[in-house]
Design an enzyme around this catalytic site. Structure first.
Site, PDB file in Angstrom:
ATOM      1  N   ILE A 130       0.837  -1.206   0.000  1.00 33.87           N
ATOM      2  CA  ILE A 130       0.000   0.000   0.000  1.00 33.87           C
ATOM      3  C   ILE A 130       0.870   1.254   0.000  1.00 33.87           C
ATOM      4  O   ILE A 130       0.409   2.339   0.335  1.00 33.87           O
ATOM      5  CB  ILE A 130      -0.985   0.009   1.197  1.00 33.87           C
ATOM      6  CG1 ILE A 130      -0.246  -0.135   2.530  1.00 33.87           C
ATOM      7  CG2 ILE A 130      -2.011  -1.097   1.039  1.00 33.87           C
ATOM      8  CD1 ILE A 130      -1.146   0.029   3.751  1.00 33.87           C
ATOM      9  N   GLY A 131       2.117   1.082  -0.399  1.00 33.57           N
ATOM     10  CA  GLY A 131       3.014   2.229  -0.458  1.00 33.57           C
ATOM     11  C   GLY A 131       4.013   2.254   0.675  1.00 33.57           C
ATOM     12  O   GLY A 131       4.902   3.102   0.722  1.00 33.57           O
ATOM     13  N   ARG A 176      13.248  -3.201  15.798  1.00 38.53           N
ATOM     14  CA  ARG A 176      14.136  -3.353  14.636  1.00 38.53           C
ATOM     15  C   ARG A 176      13.568  -2.565  13.463  1.00 38.53           C
ATOM     16  O   ARG A 176      12.386  -2.647  13.147  1.00 38.53           O
ATOM     17  CB  ARG A 176      14.247  -4.825  14.248  1.00 38.53           C
ATOM     18  CG  ARG A 176      14.970  -5.011  12.929  1.00 38.53           C
ATOM     19  CD  ARG A 176      15.645  -6.372  12.787  1.00 38.53           C
ATOM     20  NE  ARG A 176      16.331  -6.471  11.494  1.00 38.53           N
ATOM     21  CZ  ARG A 176      17.558  -6.010  11.242  1.00 38.53           C
ATOM     22  NH1 ARG A 176      18.237  -5.412  12.200  1.00 38.53           N
ATOM     23  NH2 ARG A 176      18.109  -6.139  10.047  1.00 38.53           N
ATOM     24  N   ILE A 177      14.427  -1.758  12.858  1.00 38.44           N
ATOM     25  CA  ILE A 177      14.046  -1.032  11.643  1.00 38.44           C
ATOM     26  C   ILE A 177      14.542  -1.876  10.463  1.00 38.44           C
ATOM     27  O   ILE A 177      15.744  -2.061  10.292  1.00 38.44           O
ATOM     28  CB  ILE A 177      14.696   0.374  11.621  1.00 38.44           C
ATOM     29  CG1 ILE A 177      14.287   1.189  12.857  1.00 38.44           C
ATOM     30  CG2 ILE A 177      14.343   1.109  10.329  1.00 38.44           C
ATOM     31  CD1 ILE A 177      12.818   1.464  13.017  1.00 38.44           C
ATOM     32  N   THR A 203      12.743   3.172   3.862  1.00 43.80           N
ATOM     33  CA  THR A 203      11.271   3.092   3.854  1.00 43.80           C
ATOM     34  C   THR A 203      10.693   3.523   5.205  1.00 43.80           C
ATOM     35  O   THR A 203       9.611   4.105   5.258  1.00 43.80           O
ATOM     36  CB  THR A 203      10.792   1.677   3.482  1.00 43.80           C
ATOM     37  OG1 THR A 203      11.402   0.736   4.357  1.00 43.80           O
ATOM     38  CG2 THR A 203      11.137   1.343   2.042  1.00 43.80           C
ATOM     39  N   GLN A 217       7.968   6.534   5.681  1.00 44.01           N
ATOM     40  CA  GLN A 217       6.676   6.403   6.367  1.00 44.01           C
ATOM     41  C   GLN A 217       6.509   7.484   7.432  1.00 44.01           C
ATOM     42  O   GLN A 217       5.454   8.104   7.555  1.00 44.01           O
ATOM     43  CB  GLN A 217       6.584   5.029   7.035  1.00 44.01           C
ATOM     44  CG  GLN A 217       6.296   3.911   6.071  1.00 44.01           C
ATOM     45  CD  GLN A 217       4.909   4.044   5.493  1.00 44.01           C
ATOM     46  OE1 GLN A 217       3.904   3.958   6.199  1.00 44.01           O
ATOM     47  NE2 GLN A 217       4.818   4.285   4.209  1.00 44.01           N
ATOM     48  N   GLY A 238       5.579  -1.854  14.337  1.00 44.44           N
ATOM     49  CA  GLY A 238       5.066  -1.126  13.179  1.00 44.44           C
ATOM     50  C   GLY A 238       5.230   0.367  13.376  1.00 44.44           C
ATOM     51  O   GLY A 238       5.109   0.871  14.495  1.00 44.44           O
ATOM     52  N   GLU A 242       1.933   4.119  11.193  1.00 44.61           N
ATOM     53  CA  GLU A 242       0.920   5.037  11.714  1.00 44.61           C
ATOM     54  C   GLU A 242       1.420   5.877  12.884  1.00 44.61           C
ATOM     55  O   GLU A 242       0.646   6.563  13.535  1.00 44.61           O
ATOM     56  CB  GLU A 242      -0.329   4.233  12.104  1.00 44.61           C
ATOM     57  CG  GLU A 242      -0.964   3.586  10.898  1.00 44.61           C
ATOM     58  CD  GLU A 242      -2.040   2.587  11.250  1.00 44.61           C
ATOM     59  OE1 GLU A 242      -3.192   2.998  11.427  1.00 44.61           O
ATOM     60  OE2 GLU A 242      -1.734   1.382  11.340  1.00 44.61           O
TER      61      GLU A 242
END
Lengths: 759, 340
Positions: free
Chosen positions: A469-470, A648-649, A654, A658, A722, A725
């Site tokens: 979704i990008g 962890r990244i 990316t 985000q 995550g 958001e």
């Protein structure tokens, strides 16, 4: 401006460019409405111009006469089809074309199918309906709304959290505030428009539609059409912006499928931007009352957060962000209550950090007010109230790096140069203000399956029914496989966005990287296990190294005793050309049915505040500088700095992207975005990107994202929190605080506009 | 969008002839069966929305006359061909230097892509963006005379406070037109019956009881040129535009100011206001208030008061009155302080 590809720090993956970047920027990536299918007919929607009442007649005569019109599906034409359901996969229980009732402005009243898109549009514009119209309730303050407690109305919001005796603590507090805040209606406005393309081949239905939940939609569409889910396939290879709007399936999907069956041809319906306002979901407006009591030393003793949310008449959509705000600081006592206000509106739905965006905005604006009331530095005030355990259940945080985030962001921003007195900073005709706020987002994961194939040539294929979704999930899934199997990135391909692939959960709640990478990791480990066993077997190239620790690197199996074997040689001894492994991942605490539910299209989330052992959140701190013209009061944001810690990244490029997108959206939420409603008619007024403003490049001058190293083995096997958001949480409060610092005006209602400051 | 006939004539007279054939008594150009299109940035949008429904489009981009695409900067005037694109005019160095207000009013409008498409004549004829005008299911006196005005008691944050009537409060959103009316521009129009010149200040009509009649133009009249007189005031000129975001947004309030100064004293001020009125708005009362005065804060504020003395706010747009005043004050002071 910082770099697009930040150098990885501890526990961070490389800033690998997106594996589909070139495809996207050259127009080679096929989006759902691009996918060619022969013999296409085109659909266009007609929608209601009233918000409440019932249809007495739909006038189709003029539309039928338009040359090229093949069919019109309208009220009553969905007989034999089951109605949509409201829930995780269904946007609303409102059933247009099943019922004559009108529940909201812009409800679908017909779908025209024609030989061309132009003919379909022309005909749809000629459709009129006669209505028995009733006076609608637009939202808060309208007559005729119905209010109810939200707790228990949704499986996602079970209870109003509380702790201790708020009333007594608040009464005894030396310093207190009691203020109200509000956030407006917002629509996602993804640049890729909503669309459905339905293709029947016999009793097999394929639907091409941008989706964040292909497996869920497959089940829900089959249910509505009363056909075997095995006969339904949802395809969504790329998604051009979703932000939650493409999570739940809307009523249109089944309507287009019915139309395609009726005309005996594939039908493509691309929804206009205007019509998306009523036929898709949105972020409903919210109101908040916050009370905070503290001792003179700044320690909070009492916190109460009451929230009110607008929803549709029939559906109890609730976000209930109090579960996060109630756990944010070391409050002492907590009281929360969330109410739903049912109005004549379409059903709201998920929009980037659905609970946190409005609720944390209110909390953080209140925190700044409290810091002012206490005469404390806002960063120090948060530091003083940093908890050891979350205050509701007394559980530890699996990890919590908020203070580190504040330290690093404050340093980069130059917070120490801020003069505390309101209105004390100025640059010529411009008033300068600085503010900060906390970002928080729950860390969850859900069951997910993946298939990984490794060939003797070192080609890797990853298959997973998740969705690009990008966010870059295809890229990080490839990174996980490349790293685990010791293969270069350019030899890894990733297939996603198809319900024929191994099922994945809805791409929502910032769970995709954790869930998908954990499943890919598991499948890769199964491939490794087979290769390792063959390599060290008697006939294998590493015979005798059975006790050595083995790794995969550069298409070799490498033992820590110095020996190594080429991948192709191991395959040779196995006398096979490829290994393919299918793996299912279920997060800790999953129910016995969790995996069964995955195949039925239901996502069982774990983590956040739901786990027994600890609560799991990602955190960040954002700092904003605003400039406000002393004459005309326009507000600009020349600088914004955010520091975030999220386990962890996987990929610093990316991840930064985000977070940057989130912060920019946060500026929009603070200053620009609002869907305006004509309160008399409960109709949306500014339904396009001309009048619905979002930030443009000129609005974002200097933006810096700092990735703060954090290690958390508890959250999931991939160690990932995550962050999709996280970036847009808190930003609006930081802006509001900066506006206060510059002007002395505390704006509590978003968006903050000239209107607030000029008078 | 409804089907339409498309024609691309090669001369102004041929274009006018086509329009004339489809013109009808008492029907304004915006409702005529045949309508002109140049950049299409406004008309194509409104055709897709069903707001404009011409049966025939007369594309002016094929017109052969080179003067239509030229900018001539003379000693005492600038002449713009009607088909010059906004972007070309905004980027012309001579205009930026000789009359900053003109260049700024173009540069701060729309987006780069739109400026590259939109013609200058089309730009001044752009129609309101009133949300209720744009959506055909609402009553709107401008779109359907006599049907009523949904904006009057509806959501009217962007609506006008000056030049309104009981029939219409829709804002004229253009920026370039504010510069043109402030500078006393003239438009040249051509029809089969001949050419005529119209003072820019007379081109647009107040809404009064007929908001659907927006200009003085007949349906078969083609704008061929816009002429702007230059003088001592043009170098000391500015366009200040205040909006919700930094770029690509309509003015909440704007002010076009050109000052003819004699030392600290204003000999003559030329002032227009955007974002606040139903038509391009020359603020004569403000100009008079400044005439012969030393331009200090107090004088600027008095002029701003005069400019908005007749303003009528609605529920959501009352902020435009203080904002409009402060925008004018800021524009006056900034223009005064220009080094020319």
């Amino acid at each position: 401006m910082n770099q697009a590809a930040p150098a990885p720090k501890e526990n961070m993956g490389n800033p690998v460019p997106r594996i589909d970047a070139r495809l996207k920027v050259t127009g080679q990536a096929g989006y759902s409405a691009d996918l060619p299918t022969a013999n296409m007919a085109y659909g266009a929607l007609a929608t209601s111009s009233i918000a409440k009442g019932s249809i007495t007649a739909v006038r189709l005569e003029k539309a039928r006469k338009v040359p090229g019109v093949l069919d019109i599906v309208s009220v009553g034409d969905m007989d034999g089809i089951d109605k949509p359901k409201f829930g995780n996969t269904g946007a609303s229980s409102i059933a247009p074309l099943h019922d004559k009732a009108i529940f909201h402005d812009g409800q679908i009243i017909a779908l025209v199918v024609a030989e061309t898109f132009e003919a379909a549009e022309e005909a749809a514009a000629l459709i009129r309906a006669d209505y028995a119209e009733e006076t609608p309730s637009a939202g808060f303050d309208s007559r005729g709304t119905e209010m109810e407690p939200a707790a228990g109305k949704s499986p996602l919001f079970k209870e109003d959290v509380k702790a201790g005796d708020f009333d007594a603590a608040y009464a005894a507090a030396a310093v207190k505030i009691d203020e109200k805040y509000s956030t407006p209606t917002q629509h996602h406005n993804p640049i890729e428009l909503f669309s459905t393309t339905a293709v029947w081949q016999g009793d097999q239905l394929t639907v091409y539609e941008p989706s964040q939940n292909v497996t869920g939609w497959k089940a829900e569409l089959a249910r509505q059409l009363k056909i075997d889910p095995a006969n339904v396939r949802i395809v969504s290879p790329y998604v051009g912006g979703a932000f939650g709007s493409k999570g739940p399936m809307t009523a249109r999907t089944a309507i287009v499928a019915v139309a395609a069956r009726s005309v005996g041809r594939p039908v493509r319906c691309v929804v206009s931007r205007i019509q998306a306002y009523g036929t898709q979901t949105y972020r409903a407006e919210t109101r908040h009352r916050i009370r905070i009591g503290a001792n003179q030393d700044g320690r909070i003793t009492a916190f109460a957060h009451e929230g009110w949310e607008v929803t549709s008449r029939p559906d109890p959509y609730v976000v209930g962000g109090t579960s996060a705000t109630g756990r944010m600081y070391d409050y002492g006592s907590v009281l929360t209550h969330v109410s739903l206000v049912h109005a004549d509106r379409n059903t709201p739905g998920y929009m980037r950090s659905p609970p946190e965006t409005p609720y944390v905005y209110a909390l953080e604006n209140a925190m700044d007010e409290m810091a002012v009331a206490l005469g404390m530095d806002p960063v120090e005030f948060r530091r003083v109230n940093e908890p050891q355990k979350e205050p509701i259940g007394g559980k530890p945080f699996s990890s919590r790096s908020l203070v580190k985030c504040y330290d690093q962001a404050a340093e980069a921003f130059g917070w120490s140069k801020r003069e505390a007195a309101v209105g004390s900073m100025r640059d010529g005709d411009w008033l300068v203000g600085m503010g900060c706020a906390t970002a928080i987002y729950p860390t969850a994961a859900a069951p997910c399956a993946a298939r990984v194939r490794l060939t003797t040539d070192g080609e890797v294929r990853v298959q997973c029914g998740s969705h690009e979704i990008g966010t870059g999930v295809r890229t990080v899934a490839a990174q996980m496989a490349a790293e685990r199997l010791g293969i270069e990135m350019d030899k890894v391909s990733v297939e996603m966005g198809d319900s024929a692939l191994p099922p994945a959960p809805v791409s929502g709640g910032s769970i995709s990287t954790a869930s998908v990478c954990s499943a890919v990791l598991k499948a890769c480990d199964a491939v490794r296990a087979k290769l390792f066993a063959a390599a060290v077997a008697e006939a294998g190239p590493l015979a005798g190294s059975g006790n050595a620790k083995l790794e995969m690197s550069q298409e070799k199996i490498v033992a820590d005793n110095g020996k190594s074997a080429k991948l192709s040689d191991v395959f040779k001894t196995m006398q096979i050309g490829a290994i393919e492994e299918y793996a299912e991942f279920a997060p800790k605490g999953s129910s016995p049915e969790a995996l069964k539910k995955l195949y039925a299209g239901q996502s069982e989330f774990h983590g956040g505040d739901q786990d027994k052992d600890s609560v799991k959140y990602a955190f960040g701190a954002e700092f904003v500088e605003v400039r406000i013209n002393s004459h005309t009061r326009e507000i600009r944001v020349p600088r914004i700095v955010g520091a975030f810690a999220a386990g962890r990244i996987m990929n610093t490029r990316t991840a930064r992207s985000q977070l940057m997108g989130g912060m920019i959206w946060g500026i929009g939420q603070a200053l620009h975005e609002a869907t305006e409603i004509d309160k008399r008619h409960a109709r949306y007024v500014n339904r396009d990107l001309q009048d619905y403003l979002v930030p443009v490049n000129a609005d974002v001058k200097q933006l810096e994202v700092i990735l703060v190293p954090e290690i958390d083995h508890e959250v999931n096997p991939a160690g990932v929190k995550g962050l999709g958001e996280l970036g847009n949480v808190g930003t609006a409060a930081a802006v509001a605080s900066a506006v206060y610092h510059a002007t002395g005006k505390r704006i509590r209602d978003l968006p903050i506009r000239i209107d607030h400051l000029i008078v | 969008m409804r089907p339409f006939v498309y024609e691309r004539p090669a001369s102004v007279s041929a274009a006018a002839a086509i329009a004339s054939r489809f013109a009808a008594e008492g029907v304004p150009p915006t409702e005529a069966a045949a309508q002109f299109i140049a950049g299409g940035t406004n008309l194509a949008d409104y055709m897709r929305l069903g707001v404009a429904q011409p049966a025939r489009l007369v594309d002016l981009n094929g017109l052969g006359d080179r003067a239509l695409r030229q900018i001539e900067v003379g000693d005492d005037s600038i002449r713009f061909g009607a088909l010059v694109r906004m972007g070309e005019a905004a980027d012309t160095g001579e205009i930026k230097r000789r009359c900053p207000m003109l260049a700024e009013s173009l540069k701060f409008a729309a987006s780069g892509q739109i400026r590259n498409m939109a013609s200058l004549a089309g730009n001044v004829l752009q129609r309101t963006r009133c949300e209720y005008f744009r959506e055909t299911s609402w009553p709107c006196n401008k779109r359907e005379p006599g049907s009523g005005c949904a904006a009057m008691e509806g959501f009217n944050r962007q609506h006008a406070v000056l030049g309104t009537s009981n029939a219409c409060i829709a804002t004229y959103h253009g920026d370039f037109a504010q510069a043109l009316i402030a500078l006393g521009a003239t438009v040249e129009v051509e029809a089969r019956r001949g050419m005529r010149k119209i003072a820019f200040s007379r081109l647009h009509r107040l809404p009064r009881d007929t908001p659907n009649v927006e200009t003085e133009l007949a349906p078969d009249e083609v704008i061929t040129a816009i002429e702007v007189p230059l003088g001592a005031w043009s170098r000391r000129s500015r366009y200040v535009k205040i909006r919700d975001r930094e770029s690509y947004a309509f003015a909440l309030a704007s002010a076009a100011v050109a000052l003819d100064m004699d030392g600290d004293t204003v000999s003559q001020a030329r002032i227009a206001l955007g974002g606040v009125a139903t038509v391009p708005w020359r603020a004569r009362a403000a100009e008079e208030a400044l005439s012969g005065k030393a331009l200090d804060d107090e004088a600027a504020e008095a002029a701003a008061e005069a400019a908005f003395a007749e303003a009528k706010p609605r529920e959501h747009n009352a902020f435009k009155i203080p904002l409009g005043k402060r925008t004018l004050v800021r524009a006056l002071l900034e223009t005064r302080d220009m080094k020319v």
